[in-house]
Design a protein around this motif. Sequence first.
Motif, PDB file in Angstrom:
ATOM      1  N   VAL A 165      12.094  85.195  12.963  1.00  0.00           N
ATOM      2  CA  VAL A 165      10.778  85.346  12.996  1.00  0.00           C
ATOM      3  C   VAL A 165       9.860  84.602  12.828  1.00  0.00           C
ATOM      4  CG1 VAL A 165       8.781  87.287  12.550  1.00  0.00           C
ATOM      5  CG2 VAL A 165      11.085  88.178  12.868  1.00  0.00           C
ATOM      6  N   ALA A 166      10.421  84.280  11.723  1.00  0.00           N
ATOM      7  CA  ALA A 166       9.872  83.215  11.190  1.00  0.00           C
ATOM      8  C   ALA A 166      10.234  82.051  11.820  1.00  0.00           C
ATOM      9  CB  ALA A 166       9.994  82.718  10.203  1.00  0.00           C
ATOM     10  N   MET A 167      11.183  81.640  12.668  1.00  0.00           N
ATOM     11  CA  MET A 167      11.528  80.249  13.452  1.00  0.00           C
ATOM     12  C   MET A 167      10.700  81.160  14.744  1.00  0.00           C
ATOM     13  SD  MET A 167      13.005  77.879  14.082  1.00  0.00           S
ATOM     14  CE  MET A 167      11.837  77.180  15.423  1.00  0.00           C
ATOM     15  N   ALA A 168      10.619  82.376  15.176  1.00  0.00           N
ATOM     16  CA  ALA A 168       9.356  82.166  16.842  1.00  0.00           C
ATOM     17  C   ALA A 168       7.886  81.996  16.011  1.00  0.00           C
ATOM     18  CB  ALA A 168       9.339  83.465  16.738  1.00  0.00           C
ATOM     19  N   ALA A 169       7.702  81.487  14.974  1.00  0.00           N
ATOM     20  CA  ALA A 169       6.435  81.549  14.264  1.00  0.00           C
ATOM     21  C   ALA A 169       6.167  80.043  14.493  1.00  0.00           C
ATOM     22  CB  ALA A 169       5.856  82.355  13.320  1.00  0.00           C
ATOM     23  N   VAL A 170       7.094  79.663  14.222  1.00  0.00           N
ATOM     24  CA  VAL A 170       6.974  77.801  13.552  1.00  0.00           C
ATOM     25  C   VAL A 170       6.856  77.250  14.859  1.00  0.00           C
ATOM     26  CG1 VAL A 170       8.659  75.611  12.927  1.00  0.00           C
ATOM     27  CG2 VAL A 170       7.208  77.862  11.483  1.00  0.00           C
ATOM     28  N   ALA A 171       7.657  78.128  15.965  1.00  0.00           N
ATOM     29  CA  ALA A 171       7.661  77.712  17.336  1.00  0.00           C
ATOM     30  C   ALA A 171       7.115  77.527  18.558  1.00  0.00           C
ATOM     31  CB  ALA A 171       8.629  78.426  17.833  1.00  0.00           C
ATOM     32  N   GLY A 172       6.226  78.671  18.197  1.00  0.00           N
ATOM     33  CA  GLY A 172       4.946  79.350  19.167  1.00  0.00           C
ATOM     34  C   GLY A 172       4.180  78.355  18.356  1.00  0.00           C
ATOM     35  N   HIS A 173       3.559  77.848  17.917  1.00  0.00           N
ATOM     36  CA  HIS A 173       2.365  77.682  16.390  1.00  0.00           C
ATOM     37  C   HIS A 173       2.441  76.153  15.841  1.00  0.00           C
ATOM     38  CE1 HIS A 173       0.401  81.662  17.893  1.00  0.00           C
ATOM     39  NE2 HIS A 173       1.518  81.986  17.571  1.00  0.00           N
ATOM     40  N   SER A 174       3.539  76.038  15.268  1.00  0.00           N
ATOM     41  CA  SER A 174       3.482  74.920  14.464  1.00  0.00           C
ATOM     42  C   SER A 174       3.485  73.385  15.545  1.00  0.00           C
ATOM     43  CB  SER A 174       5.255  74.612  13.677  1.00  0.00           C
ATOM     44  OG  SER A 174       5.091  73.153  13.404  1.00  0.00           O
ATOM     45  N   ASP A 175       3.160  72.533  15.397  1.00  0.00           N
ATOM     46  CA  ASP A 175       3.325  71.002  16.357  1.00  0.00           C
ATOM     47  C   ASP A 175       4.196  69.849  14.811  1.00  0.00           C
ATOM     48  OD1 ASP A 175       2.267  70.652  14.045  1.00  0.00           O
ATOM     49  OD2 ASP A 175       0.351  69.404  14.528  1.00  0.00           O
ATOM     50  N   TYR A 176       5.207  70.166  15.671  1.00  0.00           N
ATOM     51  CA  TYR A 176       6.073  69.973  14.761  1.00  0.00           C
ATOM     52  C   TYR A 176       6.550  68.919  15.601  1.00  0.00           C
ATOM     53  CZ  TYR A 176      10.247  72.399  16.450  1.00  0.00           C
ATOM     54  OH  TYR A 176      11.204  72.908  17.088  1.00  0.00           O
ATOM     55  N   THR A 223       4.709  87.451  19.880  1.00  0.00           N
ATOM     56  CA  THR A 223       5.508  88.455  18.678  1.00  0.00           C
ATOM     57  C   THR A 223       6.880  87.390  19.506  1.00  0.00           C
ATOM     58  OG1 THR A 223       5.507  88.232  21.960  1.00  0.00           O
ATOM     59  CG2 THR A 223       4.138  90.282  19.667  1.00  0.00           C
ATOM     60  N   THR A 224       8.142  87.767  19.185  1.00  0.00           N
ATOM     61  CA  THR A 224       8.390  87.078  19.233  1.00  0.00           C
ATOM     62  C   THR A 224       9.992  87.058  21.077  1.00  0.00           C
ATOM     63  OG1 THR A 224      10.424  88.889  18.932  1.00  0.00           O
ATOM     64  CG2 THR A 224       9.715  87.092  17.048  1.00  0.00           C
ATOM     65  N   ARG A 225      10.834  86.173  20.827  1.00  0.00           N
ATOM     66  CA  ARG A 225      11.705  86.506  22.059  1.00  0.00           C
ATOM     67  C   ARG A 225      11.982  88.026  23.048  1.00  0.00           C
ATOM     68  NH1 ARG A 225      14.843  82.325  24.709  1.00  0.00           N
ATOM     69  NH2 ARG A 225      14.608  80.937  23.351  1.00  0.00           N
ATOM     70  N   ASP A 226      12.263  88.812  21.790  1.00  0.00           N
ATOM     71  CA  ASP A 226      12.506  90.063  21.988  1.00  0.00           C
ATOM     72  C   ASP A 226      12.123  90.913  21.847  1.00  0.00           C
ATOM     73  OD1 ASP A 226      11.801  90.172  19.188  1.00  0.00           O
ATOM     74  OD2 ASP A 226      14.334  90.674  19.076  1.00  0.00           O
ATOM     75  N   GLY A 227      10.387  90.221  21.602  1.00  0.00           N
ATOM     76  CA  GLY A 227       9.092  91.615  21.645  1.00  0.00           C
ATOM     77  C   GLY A 227       8.452  91.955  20.123  1.00  0.00           C
ATOM     78  N   THR A 228       9.249  91.728  19.220  1.00  0.00           N
ATOM     79  CA  THR A 228       9.537  91.380  18.120  1.00  0.00           C
ATOM     80  C   THR A 228       7.525  91.137  17.352  1.00  0.00           C
ATOM     81  OG1 THR A 228      11.698  91.859  17.212  1.00  0.00           O
ATOM     82  CG2 THR A 228       9.746  91.521  15.649  1.00  0.00           C
ATOM     83  N   PRO A 229       6.669  91.793  17.203  1.00  0.00           N
ATOM     84  CA  PRO A 229       5.076  91.197  16.803  1.00  0.00           C
ATOM     85  C   PRO A 229       5.304  90.338  15.725  1.00  0.00           C
ATOM     86  CG  PRO A 229       5.078  93.568  16.366  1.00  0.00           C
ATOM     87  CD  PRO A 229       7.416  93.518  17.127  1.00  0.00           C
TER      88      PRO A 229
END
Length: 304
Positions: free
Chosen positions: A89-100, A143-149
């Motif tokens: 979940v933490a990684m999904a947030a980084v992948a979706g919103h971070s500009d790393y 939300t993550t790839r599996d739909g977890t908010p």
Amino acid sequence: MDVRWWEAVAVDVDDLRQLLDPSEVRRRLGAAVFDRVAGPGGPATRDRIHLSPGPRWFAADRPVRRVHGDAAMFIGGLRALLLQSLHPVAMAAVAGHSDYRADPWGRLQRTSTFLAVTTFGTASDAAGAVDRVRGIHTRISGTTRDGTPYRADDPHLLEWVHLAEVDSFLHCHQRYGTTRLSPAEQDGYVADTARVAAELGVPDPPTTVAGLAARLAAFRPELRGTPEAREAARFLLLTPPLPAPARVPYAAIAAAAVASLPAWTRLPLRLPLLPVTERTAVRLAGHGITGAIRWLLPPARQSA
């Protein structure tokens, strides 16, 4: 013969001597490294953080200052990112919103500035930095790839990020720091970092090494390798946007970071496990690169 020609040659020789002078080499290389880590306004920001008068969250003798002011943080920071990526979940947030990927150096500069301000800056500046981060967190959700908010201000996710950072910074300091912390000082470091974590919204952060280890262990069932985590690892370790001269030093930092990770993290991230090499050549390279960074970046002046 044209005397002016000889004068020009003499000037060029003097310039060459200056360029090859060890102190000038150190200054130029140090400025280049610091610019990468702190950004173009780094020197002014550093002076404001360290020299502004006023009370601090942490006194000069606190363990957090020793750890966060040491070159081992270069290795610890990369280890923390790799470890943090194992929470899907933490990684999904980084992948979706971070500009790393698009702006990795900007992200590094913002993170390093936040750590510097909260560790060494005035109490008012530290509180302001925390408020800005909390404000950013309130605006991030998905939300993550599996739909977890998820929400970036979720206390559970904030706890994981905090635990991974503190464990990584402390572990790498004990391995590569100038001087190791005693058991009591290690507990003191965890307690110091709990102050910042609580301000960021982490509920009841651990204040001892034993408490830190227990809380990390409690997260193990939630951790796994995901495509996003493995992509982040490949980017961080193999394809960071670096000029050619920086690739060999960065490879030493990356190898030391991977070698410092727990063995159980390697398979989920598809990272090698080479115990003999890691205990010898990689550890030697880690000490070498942290020593070089200390030579290039002398300690900042502190406010009286």
